[in-house]
Design an enzyme around this catalytic site. Sequence first.
Site, PDB file in Angstrom:
ATOM      1  N   ASP A 132       0.062   7.474   4.766  1.00 13.22           N
ATOM      2  CA  ASP A 132      -0.950   6.370   4.081  1.00 13.22           C
ATOM      3  C   ASP A 132      -2.058   7.924   4.039  1.00 13.22           C
ATOM      4  O   ASP A 132      -2.509   8.525   5.034  1.00 13.22           O
ATOM      5  CB  ASP A 132      -1.542   5.454   4.781  1.00 13.22           C
ATOM      6  CG  ASP A 132      -2.829   4.702   4.073  1.00 13.22           C
ATOM      7  OD1 ASP A 132      -2.487   4.018   3.025  1.00 13.22           O
ATOM      8  OD2 ASP A 132      -3.656   4.933   4.537  1.00 13.22           O
ATOM      9  N   ASN A 155     -11.835   7.921  -3.844  1.00 10.29           N
ATOM     10  CA  ASN A 155     -12.019   7.596  -5.300  1.00 10.29           C
ATOM     11  C   ASN A 155     -13.305   7.070  -5.588  1.00 10.29           C
ATOM     12  O   ASN A 155     -14.035   7.432  -6.860  1.00 10.29           O
ATOM     13  CB  ASN A 155     -11.208   6.296  -5.457  1.00 10.29           C
ATOM     14  CG  ASN A 155      -9.625   6.551  -6.154  1.00 10.29           C
ATOM     15  OD1 ASN A 155      -9.655   7.561  -6.740  1.00 10.29           O
ATOM     16  ND2 ASN A 155      -8.944   5.697  -5.848  1.00 10.29           N
ATOM     17  N   HIS A 181     -11.770   8.442 -10.119  1.00  5.54           N
ATOM     18  CA  HIS A 181     -10.136   8.257 -10.024  1.00  5.54           C
ATOM     19  C   HIS A 181      -9.394   9.442 -10.594  1.00  5.54           C
ATOM     20  O   HIS A 181      -8.256   9.548 -10.050  1.00  5.54           O
ATOM     21  CB  HIS A 181      -9.990   6.824 -10.975  1.00  5.54           C
ATOM     22  CG  HIS A 181     -10.374   5.695 -10.412  1.00  5.54           C
ATOM     23  ND1 HIS A 181      -9.722   4.918  -9.572  1.00  5.54           N
ATOM     24  CD2 HIS A 181     -11.573   4.899 -10.800  1.00  5.54           C
ATOM     25  CE1 HIS A 181     -10.443   4.108  -9.210  1.00  5.54           C
ATOM     26  NE2 HIS A 181     -11.459   3.891  -9.893  1.00  5.54           N
ATOM     27  N   ASP A 185      -6.252  10.840  -8.438  1.00  3.99           N
ATOM     28  CA  ASP A 185      -4.816  10.948  -8.977  1.00  3.99           C
ATOM     29  C   ASP A 185      -4.533  12.411  -8.468  1.00  3.99           C
ATOM     30  O   ASP A 185      -3.170  12.608  -8.247  1.00  3.99           O
ATOM     31  CB  ASP A 185      -5.125  10.992 -10.450  1.00  3.99           C
ATOM     32  CG  ASP A 185      -5.170   9.461 -10.846  1.00  3.99           C
ATOM     33  OD1 ASP A 185      -4.888   8.515 -10.174  1.00  3.99           O
ATOM     34  OD2 ASP A 185      -5.362   9.375 -12.140  1.00  3.99           O
ATOM     35  N   GLU A 190      -1.914   4.078  -2.383  1.00  2.00           N
ATOM     36  CA  GLU A 190      -1.909   5.728  -1.539  1.00  2.00           C
ATOM     37  C   GLU A 190      -0.808   5.777  -0.656  1.00  2.00           C
ATOM     38  O   GLU A 190      -1.074   6.591   0.161  1.00  2.00           O
ATOM     39  CB  GLU A 190      -3.302   5.675  -1.313  1.00  2.00           C
ATOM     40  CG  GLU A 190      -3.829   5.090   0.033  1.00  2.00           C
ATOM     41  CD  GLU A 190      -4.390   3.766  -0.356  1.00  2.00           C
ATOM     42  OE1 GLU A 190      -5.122   2.993   0.576  1.00  2.00           O
ATOM     43  OE2 GLU A 190      -4.014   3.152  -1.280  1.00  2.00           O
TER      44      GLU A 190
END
Length: 340
Positions: free
Chosen positions: A219, A227, A232, A236, A262
């Site tokens: 994780d 984010n 975002h 990514d 994630e």
Amino acid sequence: MSDKILIEIVENSLSLDNSATRIYQQLAQNAETLDLKQFWQSIAQENEEHAVYWNKLITWAGQGSLSKVFSNPQKILKEIELMQEKTEKLIKQCENVSDIKKAFALAFKLEFYLLNPAFETLLQYFNVFLNEKPLITHYDRHISKLFDSLYEYDLVTLELELLGETIHRLWQENRKMAIQNNYDPLTGILNRRGLFNAIEHLAHLAQRNANTVGIMMVDIDHFKNLNDTFGHQFGDGVLKYVATAINKTIRASDVLGRYGGEEFLVFLSAVQPEALYDVGEKIRLAVAAKNSDMGNVTISIGISFGKIKDNVNEAVKTLTRKADENLYHAKITGRNKVAI
């Protein structure tokens, strides 16, 4: 019942490939020039080379390793049986065909019949386990060779050109659809569906060989904050960066997939339990290495391990749950660490 149907699907696929080989051999036998005879023989030989892979899939289906590949195997089986009937008719039609245009029309008709998405799904399944990806590469060359030969033999008519272009486009669409069904478009690694299809196969192998397997739940720390702070698009980029770092660190025999959001999952087959913590640390350090584009990105990892003794699916679920529990422990005790 499901495994029996899957065995029939793969056996019928092998039978179809064998029928295609017979057709190309017949076209070679009827060809009027040596050059054309050698061309059809080369296509037939490519088809013959596929048999070893279909036989491997038959073995895997018998072991229960393909049970989740198709959502509706009964429908797939009926479609392939219909394709077999049409192909058998083509075998009779090509017995006395020597005209080159008719021969290519029959060849394209055959390849059109064989354009079932189930075939591409099975080829993509091989893509996970065979580094050389031979079936996909052979079939790509196979279709391109047929299409290019229209120009080589000066056979370009509106009908043949349209048929050739349609078949090539449909094959590309089938391949794209199979990839979308099994791979995460952002990171390029397996998505959840593709991941657990691969794990099921490897878990059956581990059960048969009495090997210890490991599962790592990974994780990204404070991903929501990343984010919210940087946007975002940056998030990514972090996901792709972490996926790449993990993929470069694990063995070729291990399988990595995007579990969700994630979170990533790594399935390790035939492992030594005492080495798993070090593997986790190696992955953690690979991600934590300073990167000029990503800044300081860290991950937390939870690891579980054990043998697959009875029900494969239940054993995988149990190991995944334990890895998730260890991941939670890693996060509540400070993050950027490995818990096993």
